[in-house]
Design a protein around this motif. Structure first.
Motif, PDB file in Angstrom:
ATOM      1  N   MET A 140       0.948  -0.963   0.016  1.00  0.00           N
ATOM      2  CA  MET A 140      -0.015   0.138   0.044  1.00  0.00           C
ATOM      3  C   MET A 140       0.823   1.115   0.069  1.00  0.00           C
ATOM      4  O   MET A 140       1.761   1.458   0.914  1.00  0.00           O
ATOM      5  N   ARG A 141       0.744   2.099  -1.128  1.00  0.00           N
ATOM      6  CA  ARG A 141       1.290   3.493  -1.130  1.00  0.00           C
ATOM      7  C   ARG A 141       0.496   4.373  -0.512  1.00  0.00           C
ATOM      8  O   ARG A 141      -0.476   4.920  -1.095  1.00  0.00           O
ATOM      9  N   LEU A 142       1.044   5.131   0.715  1.00  0.00           N
ATOM     10  CA  LEU A 142      -0.018   6.199   1.119  1.00  0.00           C
ATOM     11  C   LEU A 142       0.232   7.342   0.297  1.00  0.00           C
ATOM     12  O   LEU A 142       1.085   7.631  -0.514  1.00  0.00           O
ATOM     13  N   ASP A 143      -0.885   8.161   0.108  1.00  0.00           N
ATOM     14  CA  ASP A 143      -1.062   9.375  -0.528  1.00  0.00           C
ATOM     15  C   ASP A 143      -0.455  10.609   0.201  1.00  0.00           C
ATOM     16  O   ASP A 143       0.074  10.431   1.274  1.00  0.00           O
ATOM     17  N   ILE A 167      -3.893   1.965  11.310  1.00  0.00           N
ATOM     18  CA  ILE A 167      -3.751   0.579  10.678  1.00  0.00           C
ATOM     19  C   ILE A 167      -4.690  -0.221  11.304  1.00  0.00           C
ATOM     20  O   ILE A 167      -4.516  -0.537  12.366  1.00  0.00           O
ATOM     21  N   ASN A 214       1.694  -9.789   9.136  1.00  0.00           N
ATOM     22  CA  ASN A 214       1.524  -8.322   8.463  1.00  0.00           C
ATOM     23  C   ASN A 214       2.582  -7.440   8.788  1.00  0.00           C
ATOM     24  O   ASN A 214       2.564  -6.162   8.702  1.00  0.00           O
ATOM     25  N   TYR A 273       4.113  -5.225   6.040  1.00  0.00           N
ATOM     26  CA  TYR A 273       2.762  -4.096   5.665  1.00  0.00           C
ATOM     27  C   TYR A 273       3.199  -3.061   6.677  1.00  0.00           C
ATOM     28  O   TYR A 273       3.386  -1.684   6.242  1.00  0.00           O
ATOM     29  N   ASP A 302       6.398  -1.273   6.287  1.00  0.00           N
ATOM     30  CA  ASP A 302       6.659  -0.422   4.998  1.00  0.00           C
ATOM     31  C   ASP A 302       5.868   0.993   5.430  1.00  0.00           C
ATOM     32  O   ASP A 302       6.309   1.895   4.913  1.00  0.00           O
ATOM     33  N   LEU A 303       4.727   0.984   5.882  1.00  0.00           N
ATOM     34  CA  LEU A 303       4.014   1.959   6.385  1.00  0.00           C
ATOM     35  C   LEU A 303       4.720   3.053   7.058  1.00  0.00           C
ATOM     36  O   LEU A 303       4.908   4.172   6.951  1.00  0.00           O
ATOM     37  N   GLN A 352       7.541   4.520   5.129  1.00  0.00           N
ATOM     38  CA  GLN A 352       6.940   5.590   4.293  1.00  0.00           C
ATOM     39  C   GLN A 352       6.930   7.050   5.103  1.00  0.00           C
ATOM     40  O   GLN A 352       7.149   7.934   4.571  1.00  0.00           O
TER      41      GLN A 352
END
Length: 252
Positions: free
Chosen positions: A1-4, A16, A130, A133, A136-137, A140
């Motif tokens: 998932m790429r955050l905006d 999350i 997870n 996931y 990674d968030l 970011q």
């Protein structure tokens, strides 16, 4: 998932589902624990076999034998060590609003609102399914993106395997060059932004999140390039000059 882009720039926490709330730390948060501790936490969350063997003092053995491990195998190695699991717990506690506790019996991290009543205040869990996931968030929000990883065992073509190995080798060389570049040291970035930005200075820069700092730094570079180009256009003329280039999105 790429955050905006908007979410990454926000100073508020990000929820999350079934885990908890993470946030981009402010510079003053980082200064409280120290830049070395912050960098160490980031290196832990980058999560690779090299990190594990480096911590246990067997990095040379790892590099000489070219050991390849899947993400699941690496996670299991991390949590099999109480020492490393504790380090990860400390790292999570820095980036989470809630409290994070390692649960040895299930090899997972519990996210709870109250340390004195963990059983009744658990709101989420971080485990092997997870972990990537979640980390990674977090990365970011710290303006860091994990390098693309490949499971060598899934590549059947000998030629494709050779290409992937060459790509990974090149990426490691580029990463090494970046790590050795003092110009992108966090302290230097703080100094550059505080002394160049029209409104950010040494008295308020530590209220920025780490993502906001890097965003300001890149904007300053782009604006400087734009100013040079616009001056050249005014003097020499340039039909290809884009007058709106300074507004272009840099989060890509």
């Amino acid at each position: 998932m790429r955050l905006d882009y908007f979410t990454l720039l926000s100073p508020t926490s990000f929820y999350i589902e079934n885990v908890g709330n993470i946030f981009s730390p402010k510079l003053k948060d980082i200064s409280k624990i120290g830049i070395d501790v912050y960098n160490f936490y980031i290196s832990l969350l980058l999560f690779n076999p090299k990190t594990y063997f480096g911590i246990i003092g067997k990095l040379k053995e790892y590099e000489e034998n070219n050991i390849e491990l899947t993400s699941q195998e690496t996670y299991e190695l991390f949590v099999s060590s109480e020492y490393i699991a504790t380090l990860l717990q400390n790292a999570f506690n820095f980036f989470f609003i809630q409290n994070v506790v390692f649960y040895q019996e299930e090899k997972c991290f519990l996210v709870a609102k109250d340390l004195n009543d963990i059983k009744n205040t658990v709101i989420g869990v971080i485990n092997v399914s997870n972990y990537q996931y979640v980390t990674d968030l977090i990365l970011q929000f710290n303006n860091i993106h994990k390098s693309e990883e490949y499971d060598m065992n899934k590549i059947k073509s000998k030629k494709a395997l050779e290409i992937v190995k060459k790509i990974q080798k090149a990426k490691k060389q580029i990463k090494s060059q970046k790590e050795n570049n003092e110009n992108v040291d966090l302290g230097n970035i703080v100094s550059v932004v505080a002394n160049k930005h029209p409104s950010i200075n040494m008295t308020n820069i530590y209220d920025l999140t780490i993502y906001q700092l890097w965003d300001s730094y890149i904007r300053l570079i782009n604006n400087n390039i734009y100013n040079i180009q616009s001056t050249n256009m005014a003097v020499w003329g340039n039909k290809d000059f884009d007058i709106s280039s300074w507004t272009k999105k840099i989060d890509n």
